[in-house]
Design a protein around this motif. Structure first.
Motif, PDB file in Angstrom:
ATOM      1  N   VAL A  28     -67.494  16.021  20.696  1.00 28.62           N
ATOM      2  CA  VAL A  28     -67.673  14.567  20.776  1.00 28.62           C
ATOM      3  C   VAL A  28     -68.194  13.964  19.474  1.00 28.62           C
ATOM      4  O   VAL A  28     -68.800  14.637  18.656  1.00 28.62           O
ATOM      5  N   THR A  29     -67.945  12.669  19.361  1.00 22.64           N
ATOM      6  CA  THR A  29     -68.608  11.826  18.381  1.00 22.64           C
ATOM      7  C   THR A  29     -69.612  11.002  19.183  1.00 22.64           C
ATOM      8  O   THR A  29     -69.218  10.111  19.928  1.00 22.64           O
ATOM      9  N   PRO A  30     -70.889  11.361  19.098  1.00 20.62           N
ATOM     10  CA  PRO A  30     -71.854  10.755  20.028  1.00 20.62           C
ATOM     11  C   PRO A  30     -72.312   9.351  19.605  1.00 20.62           C
ATOM     12  O   PRO A  30     -73.326   9.199  18.950  1.00 20.62           O
ATOM     13  N   TYR A  31     -71.524   8.334  19.995  1.00 18.26           N
ATOM     14  CA  TYR A  31     -71.918   6.952  19.683  1.00 18.26           C
ATOM     15  C   TYR A  31     -71.980   6.087  20.932  1.00 18.26           C
ATOM     16  O   TYR A  31     -72.311   4.914  20.878  1.00 18.26           O
ATOM     17  N   ASP A  32     -71.613   6.679  22.083  1.00 18.65           N
ATOM     18  CA  ASP A  32     -71.617   5.920  23.338  1.00 18.65           C
ATOM     19  C   ASP A  32     -71.657   6.920  24.496  1.00 18.65           C
ATOM     20  O   ASP A  32     -71.584   8.133  24.276  1.00 18.65           O
ATOM     21  N   ASN A  33     -71.745   6.400  25.746  1.00 24.21           N
ATOM     22  CA  ASN A  33     -71.728   7.283  26.913  1.00 24.21           C
ATOM     23  C   ASN A  33     -70.364   7.968  27.039  1.00 24.21           C
ATOM     24  O   ASN A  33     -69.345   7.381  26.699  1.00 24.21           O
ATOM     25  N   CYS A  34     -70.365   9.179  27.538  1.00 22.91           N
ATOM     26  CA  CYS A  34     -69.104   9.874  27.791  1.00 22.91           C
ATOM     27  C   CYS A  34     -68.428   9.258  29.000  1.00 22.91           C
ATOM     28  O   CYS A  34     -69.078   8.995  30.010  1.00 22.91           O
ATOM     29  N   ILE A  72     -70.420   5.809  14.562  1.00 24.50           N
ATOM     30  CA  ILE A  72     -71.870   5.980  14.740  1.00 24.50           C
ATOM     31  C   ILE A  72     -72.626   4.992  13.847  1.00 24.50           C
ATOM     32  O   ILE A  72     -73.561   4.313  14.305  1.00 24.50           O
ATOM     33  N   ILE A  73     -72.171   4.876  12.606  1.00 26.84           N
ATOM     34  CA  ILE A  73     -72.851   3.969  11.671  1.00 26.84           C
ATOM     35  C   ILE A  73     -72.742   2.515  12.165  1.00 26.84           C
ATOM     36  O   ILE A  73     -73.735   1.784  12.203  1.00 26.84           O
ATOM     37  N   ASP A  74     -71.528   2.121  12.587  1.00 32.52           N
ATOM     38  CA  ASP A  74     -71.329   0.736  13.065  1.00 32.52           C
ATOM     39  C   ASP A  74     -72.224   0.428  14.267  1.00 32.52           C
ATOM     40  O   ASP A  74     -72.884  -0.597  14.324  1.00 32.52           O
ATOM     41  N   ILE A  81     -80.827   0.597  14.799  1.00 40.16           N
ATOM     42  CA  ILE A  81     -81.547   1.877  14.797  1.00 40.16           C
ATOM     43  C   ILE A  81     -80.860   2.815  13.799  1.00 40.16           C
ATOM     44  O   ILE A  81     -79.703   2.599  13.452  1.00 40.16           O
ATOM     45  N   PRO A  82     -81.563   3.863  13.326  1.00 34.56           N
ATOM     46  CA  PRO A  82     -80.924   4.780  12.383  1.00 34.56           C
ATOM     47  C   PRO A  82     -79.767   5.541  13.059  1.00 34.56           C
ATOM     48  O   PRO A  82     -79.875   5.887  14.238  1.00 34.56           O
ATOM     49  N   PRO A  83     -78.672   5.795  12.323  1.00 35.56           N
ATOM     50  CA  PRO A  83     -77.531   6.528  12.888  1.00 35.56           C
ATOM     51  C   PRO A  83     -77.949   7.864  13.506  1.00 35.56           C
ATOM     52  O   PRO A  83     -77.442   8.267  14.554  1.00 35.56           O
ATOM     53  N   ARG A  84     -78.910   8.535  12.861  1.00 32.79           N
ATOM     54  CA  ARG A  84     -79.368   9.826  13.359  1.00 32.79           C
ATOM     55  C   ARG A  84     -79.946   9.717  14.778  1.00 32.79           C
ATOM     56  O   ARG A  84     -79.691  10.556  15.638  1.00 32.79           O
ATOM     57  N   GLU A  85     -80.704   8.624  14.974  1.00 31.17           N
ATOM     58  CA  GLU A  85     -81.339   8.413  16.280  1.00 31.17           C
ATOM     59  C   GLU A  85     -80.277   8.139  17.355  1.00 31.17           C
ATOM     60  O   GLU A  85     -80.343   8.669  18.467  1.00 31.17           O
ATOM     61  N   PRO A 186     -73.225   1.173   0.275  1.00 34.03           N
ATOM     62  CA  PRO A 186     -74.659   0.863   0.354  1.00 34.03           C
ATOM     63  C   PRO A 186     -75.137   0.824   1.805  1.00 34.03           C
ATOM     64  O   PRO A 186     -74.449   0.276   2.671  1.00 34.03           O
ATOM     65  N   GLY A 187     -76.295   1.422   2.038  1.00 31.58           N
ATOM     66  CA  GLY A 187     -76.886   1.377   3.374  1.00 31.58           C
ATOM     67  C   GLY A 187     -76.399   2.475   4.305  1.00 31.58           C
ATOM     68  O   GLY A 187     -76.879   2.593   5.434  1.00 31.58           O
ATOM     69  N   GLU A 188     -75.428   3.283   3.873  1.00 28.25           N
ATOM     70  CA  GLU A 188     -74.922   4.363   4.730  1.00 28.25           C
ATOM     71  C   GLU A 188     -75.669   5.665   4.446  1.00 28.25           C
ATOM     72  O   GLU A 188     -76.123   5.889   3.327  1.00 28.25           O
ATOM     73  N   PRO A 189     -75.734   6.551   5.428  1.00 29.00           N
ATOM     74  CA  PRO A 189     -76.328   7.872   5.174  1.00 29.00           C
ATOM     75  C   PRO A 189     -75.477   8.629   4.147  1.00 29.00           C
ATOM     76  O   PRO A 189     -74.258   8.470   4.131  1.00 29.00           O
ATOM     77  N   TRP A 190     -76.100   9.434   3.317  1.00 28.55           N
ATOM     78  CA  TRP A 190     -75.331  10.175   2.301  1.00 28.55           C
ATOM     79  C   TRP A 190     -75.948  11.539   2.047  1.00 28.55           C
ATOM     80  O   TRP A 190     -77.104  11.793   2.369  1.00 28.55           O
ATOM     81  N   TRP A 191     -75.127  12.406   1.476  1.00 27.93           N
ATOM     82  CA  TRP A 191     -75.554  13.730   1.015  1.00 27.93           C
ATOM     83  C   TRP A 191     -75.073  13.886  -0.422  1.00 27.93           C
ATOM     84  O   TRP A 191     -74.042  13.318  -0.801  1.00 27.93           O
ATOM     85  N   GLU A 192     -75.838  14.658  -1.221  1.00 29.57           N
ATOM     86  CA  GLU A 192     -75.415  14.911  -2.600  1.00 29.57           C
ATOM     87  C   GLU A 192     -74.204  15.836  -2.582  1.00 29.57           C
ATOM     88  O   GLU A 192     -74.100  16.729  -1.746  1.00 29.57           O
TER      89      GLU A 192
END
Ligand SMILES: [Zn+2]
Length: 477
Positions: A28-34, A72-74, A81-85, A186-192
């Motif tokens: 899944v892409t966990p952004y809403d209820n299944c 998830i980001i949208d 709230i943070p995307p991670r949360e 800008p404003g999105e989560p990122w990794w190096e």
């Protein structure tokens, strides 16, 4: 055992690489209820895994969690709230739903955000081999370098290019090229990464994780039919280009999708039927029976009537598996082996769960018949439960059994003693109470009232037979 393989377009004999079946299913892409569509896919692959185990295979089952994605980001931005949360909340919800549906946990649930080093390693390898190129801080896959691109979807690159039209972006060499690494906005989560700050694309995630946890070649890769193109086509291109090993997957399995019948229904229910709502209303066994009554490759039309019928079916199986606790002679002539053979034959033929279920219902009927004849067919009950377990049916005793659909409330149609029970009493108790009422009416020669009750029981799927010893009842097929 024969399995329909999307790659070959036919049923192929199942020959895994070893005695351990390596199985990967897109998660899944966990952004809403299944919703119920997710339920269908994961129930089907749960049954496939259970059946492989029943047939003596060890299965290593990996399912990813796409915990970073545009959706998830949208959604997280909408909610502030943070995307991670957000991802954590709906990942927890996902596991609760899967448990409620009696879906066995996969062995490993890799999360995209925890697999960034492996993802970067695979992308770098693809760049080194000329299969990918960085552009503007992102990295794209060079589709034209893969001669057999389109082999899973059974389409040519030219026809796909034509269909894709003007979908290309400035950065891409070819409109069909797809993103492996996305430069962060800008404003999105990122990794190096070697190409700057960014995050992984969806397709590369599955290639990297399956490679890491299951090796160069998987036995089974599953998902919904909506994932064949482009997701799974791209997974093949990435994995086979990176490892140089073909095939990436021996058997590609794709389930049909849930459809919503009439317009009225799609408006009121649509994708809004969450798994939690469905489980609360019908129970996991009924949902599984409803889904497994169709072939997994066929589309399934969501229907409340279908789920209610499945609920009655679950009840019949439960009754046969549990028994009624009455004293009886152990024994009874139930030819268990025939049923077991029929079950295996059905499941060996590309997981024909509808046929397998029909076998269970036939066995349940025979058990109940033996029981009525004064026998306690213990062994047959045990075998029924074993086969039901392969389909993930728990058949646990429950307080909420037959729902009193269509039973008049007190006073209606002149049946004064029947009350709406709101599911408080178990089915047998409930049915027997109705039968008692009916017998009282018959003794009082209130034939119409007695017939009304018989009609209501008939609607509930209960058949009555008046014998010299009293009224016996059974569930109709
Ligand atoms: Zn995937």
């Amino acid at each position: 055992m024969k399995i329909y393989n999307t790659l070959s377009g036919q049923k192929d004999e199942f020959l895994p690489q070893g005695d351990e079946v390596r199985m990967y299913v897109c998660g899944v892409t966990p952004y809403d209820n299944c919703h119920i569509g997710h339920g269908m896919s994961y129930i089907i692959f749960d049954v496939i895994r259970r059946y492989l185990q029943f047939r003596g295979y060890r299965v290593k089952y990996v399912q990813n969690i796409t915990d970073i994605d545009d959706k998830i980001i949208d959604r997280a931005n909408q909610l502030g709230i943070p995307p991670r949360e957000l991802a954590q909340k709906y990942t927890n919800g996902y596991f609760e739903n899967m448990d409620a549906l009696n879906i066995g946990r996969a062995d490993i649930y890799p999360r995209a955000t925890e697999e960034i080093p492996k993802i970067i390693e695979v992308i770098q390898g693809l760049i080194d081999k000329g299969y990918a190129y960085p552009a503007g801080g992102s990295v794209y896959f060079r589709v034209r370098n893969v001669a057999d691109y389109g082999k899973l979807a059974h389409r040519s690159l030219d026809s796909m290019r034509a269909a894709e039209g003007a979908m290309g972006s400035e950065e891409k060499e070819d409109p069909m090229d797809f993103v492996l690494w996305k430069a962060s906005k800008p404003g999105e989560p990122w990794w190096e990464s070697p190409w700057g700050r960014g995050r992984p694309g969806w397709h590369i995630e599955c290639s990297a994780m399956s490679l890491k946890y299951l090796g160069d070649t998987l036995d089974i890769h599953g998902g919904g039919q909506d994932l064949i193109f482009p997701h799974h086509e791209n997974e093949i291109a990435q994995s086979e280009s990176f490892t140089g090993v073909k095939p990436f997957v021996k058997y590609w399995l794709h389930n049909g999708l849930v459809q919503f019948g009439e317009e009225k229904m799609s408006k009121s229910l649509g994708n809004l039927i969450t798994i939690k709502e469905a489980v609360d209303k019908y129970g996991a066994d009924a949902i599984r029976i409803f889904i497994l009554s169709s072939h997994y490759r066929s589309p399934l039309t969501y229907s409340e009537e279908g789920l209610e019928a499945a609920e009655r079916g679950a009840d019949r199986l439960r009754q046969a598996a549990q028994g009624n606790g009455k004293e009886a002679k152990v024994g009874g002539k139930v030819d268990i082996e025939t049923y077991r053979q029929r079950f295996i034959e059905a499941m060996d033929d590309d997981f024909n769960t509808a046929q397998a279920l029909a076998t269970l219902f036939d066995l349940a009927r025979e058990i109940n018949r033996a029981n009525e004849a004064g026998y306690e067919p213990e062994e047959a009950r045990k075998r029924l439960s074993e086969m039901a377990d392969v389909l993930g049916l728990a058949l646990k005793p429950t307080r909420k059994l037959v729902r009193p659909v269509g039973i008049p409330s007190a006073g209606e149609s002149g049946v004064p003693t029947i009350r709406q029970t709101s599911g408080e009493i178990g089915s047998e108790e409930y049915i027997e109470n109705l039968i008692r009422q009916r017998n009282e009416h018959r003794q009082a020669k209130q034939w119409q009232l007695a017939d009304d009750i018989r009609a209501k029981l008939d609607e509930l799927g209960i058949a009555l037979e008046d014998t010299p010893k009293g009224t016996v009842w059974k569930h109709k097929r």
